[in-house]
Design a protein around this motif. Structure first.
Motif, PDB file in Angstrom:
ATOM      1  N   UNK B 167       0.829  -1.204   0.000  1.00  0.00           N
ATOM      2  CA  UNK B 167       0.000   0.000   0.000  1.00  0.00           C
ATOM      3  C   UNK B 167       0.863   1.254   0.000  1.00  0.00           C
ATOM      4  N   UNK B 168       0.447   2.239  -0.805  1.00  0.00           N
ATOM      5  CA  UNK B 168       1.162   3.507  -0.873  1.00  0.00           C
ATOM      6  C   UNK B 168       0.300   4.597  -0.238  1.00  0.00           C
ATOM      7  N   UNK B 169       0.850   5.281   0.754  1.00  0.00           N
ATOM      8  CA  UNK B 169       0.097   6.280   1.509  1.00  0.00           C
ATOM      9  C   UNK B 169       0.887   7.594   1.470  1.00  0.00           C
ATOM     10  N   UNK B 170       0.214   8.708   1.110  1.00  0.00           N
ATOM     11  CA  UNK B 170       0.961   9.966   1.034  1.00  0.00           C
ATOM     12  C   UNK B 170       1.177  10.566   2.425  1.00  0.00           C
ATOM     13  N   UNK B 171       1.895  11.688   2.483  1.00  0.00           N
ATOM     14  CA  UNK B 171       2.266  12.241   3.796  1.00  0.00           C
ATOM     15  C   UNK B 171       1.088  12.796   4.570  1.00  0.00           C
ATOM     16  N   UNK B 172      -0.078  12.890   3.908  1.00  0.00           N
ATOM     17  CA  UNK B 172      -1.283  13.339   4.623  1.00  0.00           C
ATOM     18  C   UNK B 172      -2.110  12.155   5.108  1.00  0.00           C
ATOM     19  N   UNK B 173      -1.560  10.964   4.970  1.00  0.00           N
ATOM     20  CA  UNK B 173      -2.258   9.769   5.433  1.00  0.00           C
ATOM     21  C   UNK B 173      -3.268   9.259   4.420  1.00  0.00           C
ATOM     22  N   UNK B 174      -3.229   9.840   3.202  1.00  0.00           N
ATOM     23  CA  UNK B 174      -4.195   9.480   2.170  1.00  0.00           C
ATOM     24  C   UNK B 174      -3.679   8.301   1.337  1.00  0.00           C
ATOM     25  N   UNK B 175      -4.511   7.271   1.165  1.00  0.00           N
ATOM     26  CA  UNK B 175      -4.157   6.108   0.349  1.00  0.00           C
ATOM     27  C   UNK B 175      -4.037   6.522  -1.118  1.00  0.00           C
ATOM     28  N   UNK B 176      -2.946   6.160  -1.777  1.00  0.00           N
ATOM     29  CA  UNK B 176      -2.716   6.597  -3.157  1.00  0.00           C
ATOM     30  C   UNK B 176      -2.682   5.466  -4.174  1.00  0.00           C
ATOM     31  N   UNK B 177      -2.520   4.243  -3.730  1.00  0.00           N
ATOM     32  CA  UNK B 177      -2.464   3.142  -4.692  1.00  0.00           C
ATOM     33  C   UNK B 177      -1.712   1.955  -4.112  1.00  0.00           C
ATOM     34  N   UNK B 178      -1.489   0.958  -4.966  1.00  0.00           N
ATOM     35  CA  UNK B 178      -0.792  -0.246  -4.497  1.00  0.00           C
ATOM     36  C   UNK B 178       0.306  -0.636  -5.490  1.00  0.00           C
ATOM     37  N   UNK B 179       1.197  -1.472  -5.022  1.00  0.00           N
ATOM     38  CA  UNK B 179       2.148  -2.149  -5.913  1.00  0.00           C
ATOM     39  C   UNK B 179       1.853  -3.633  -5.745  1.00  0.00           C
ATOM     40  N   UNK B 180       1.585  -4.306  -6.846  1.00  0.00           N
ATOM     41  CA  UNK B 180       1.247  -5.738  -6.770  1.00  0.00           C
ATOM     42  C   UNK B 180       2.525  -6.563  -6.609  1.00  0.00           C
TER      43      UNK B 180
END
Lengths: 205, 198
Positions: B167-180
């Motif tokens: 899981x990729x989460x930005x510095x505001x705690x917002x989920x941005x996407x995934x790497x499979x």
């Protein structure tokens, strides 16, 4: 028998010209020699184990995986019953698959069948040797001695070369593993289920 | 004459106030829409990191973050994923900025902070482990849509089926996407570079 044949040939040579009969006798010898060798090979097992490798483990790891290829050059089917390794408290053959991004790993339910002419591949993303309760770290560059137990061929020694993480990644990319081709489902099916190996083997007949 | 000017002035002020109000409404509305369409993942938690220190969801704020759920008794997916994350971070060089990664155990009963610490050490200091009580781990995993199932195998041993996405989460705690798992290396690198720049 060979002696009688030789005498027969010698007798015939008295009646026929030698330059015609000599090649004929050679041919008969060659055929017998071929039959003899194939009978001998039939008695031995026709299994060949190759390309064994393993991934290095970190100090905290309690498990490690192993991969190899078994080719059946014999005339009879065989089954992989068990795997033994001194460096692990428990060793098994496992299957692994990705199902909707969920990693699912299980011991194989039945011994893997290898039909004559078939190749059994244990490789990343599917069937693998699973070493548990490791009493020794897998160190890159070292060789792991293991024993594969087959139904007919009995116990066969094999070695796994321990690869560094980086080398193992290269091996995974180059060996065309089951992952990363966009058609994981069909590949996993082939690699994961015993039944599919049966089908695969039949197709070689 | 003066009355006309005053009227114009008042109209101007009224128009300005209305413009500000409308602009405020529109901005507010679009913010709300953004918030409602972005998936809300993650929950508050109180667990232990691989150094034995207390850790909460606050660790995921302020820095771009990579999350991976796994366990140490996993022969392929977990070491390969950790190695990929660590390699990608190295390859980013200065573009990595303050990107951080966490390896959250789905097998906390066996993965003590010490076991996790030893296991992840070779993958570099950018990756920290998170473990703790099973129920708290289960709640956290569920909040991220991560499936965990303990499956008994031979001799009383067990394995854990688990979602292997990163899981990729930005510095505001917002989920941005995934790497499979085993995603194309270049695409994964681009995703991380983007995440670090946000």
């Amino acid at each position: 028998m060979t002696l009688k044949l030789t005498q027969g040939c010698l007798r015939s040579m008295k009646q026929l010209s030698s330059h015609m009969i000599a090649p004929l006798c050679g041919l008969v010898f060659a055929v017998f020699l071929g039959l003899f060798i194939s009978a001998l090979a039939d008695g031995m097992n026709g299994l060949r184990i190759k390309d064994g490798w393993s991934r290095e483990t970190t100090a905290g790891a309690r498990v490690g995986g192993g991969y190899l290829t078994v080719m059946n050059h014999g005339q009879v089917p065989d089954r992989l019953l068990a795997v033994r390794a001194e460096h692990a408290g428990m060793s098994e053959v496992h299957t692994m698959a990705m199902q909707d991004d969920v990693m699912v790993m299980r011991p194989v339910e039945e011994p893997l069948l290898i039909e004559p002419g078939a190749i059994l591949e244990l490789r990343p993303g599917g069937l693998h040797l699973m070493f548990m309760q490791l009493n020794q770290q897998h160190v890159a560059g070292e060789m792991l001695d293991i024993v594969l137990v087959f139904e007919r061929a009995g116990e066969l020694d094999a070695t796994l070369e321990v690869l560094s993480m980086r080398d193992s990644m290269d091996r995974m990319r180059n060996s065309g593993d089951h992952m990363g081709h966009g058609d994981q489902a069909s590949h996993d099916k082939n690699g994961g289920a015993n039944d599919d190996h049966n089908d695969e083997s039949h197709s070689h007949k | 004459m003066m009355g006309n000017w005053r009227r114009v002035l008042w109209l101007g002020i009224l128009a300005a106030v209305m413009a500000v109000a409308i602009a405020g409404y529109v901005v507010n509305r679009s913010n709300q829409q953004q918030a409602s369409t972005a998936p809300v993942l993650g929950s508050a938690f109180s667990l232990i990191d691989s150094d034995g220190a207390a850790i909460t969801e606050a660790a995921f704020f302020g820095r771009p973050t990579v999350l991976f759920f796994g366990f140490t008794q996993c022969p392929e997916i977990c070491p390969v994923s950790l190695f990929e994350i660590s390699t990608l971070m190295d390859e980013l060089g200065p573009e990595k900025r303050d990107l951080q990664a966490f390896f959250i155990s789905v097998d906390p009963e066996r993965d003590s902070p010490a076991v996790m610490g030893e296991y992840i050490a070779p993958f570099g200091e950018n990756i920290r482990g998170i473990t703790g009580p099973l129920s708290a781990i289960e709640t956290l995993a569920q909040s991220w849509g991560v499936y965990i199932k303990k499956v008994p195998i031979d001799d009383g041993d067990y394995t854990v089926d688990h979602t292997a996405s990163v899981f990729l989460v930005d510095r505001h705690g917002q989920f941005r996407g995934t790497i499979a798992y085993r995603e194309n290396h270049q695409i994964a690198l681009d995703k991380l570079r983007l995440l670090a720049s946000l």
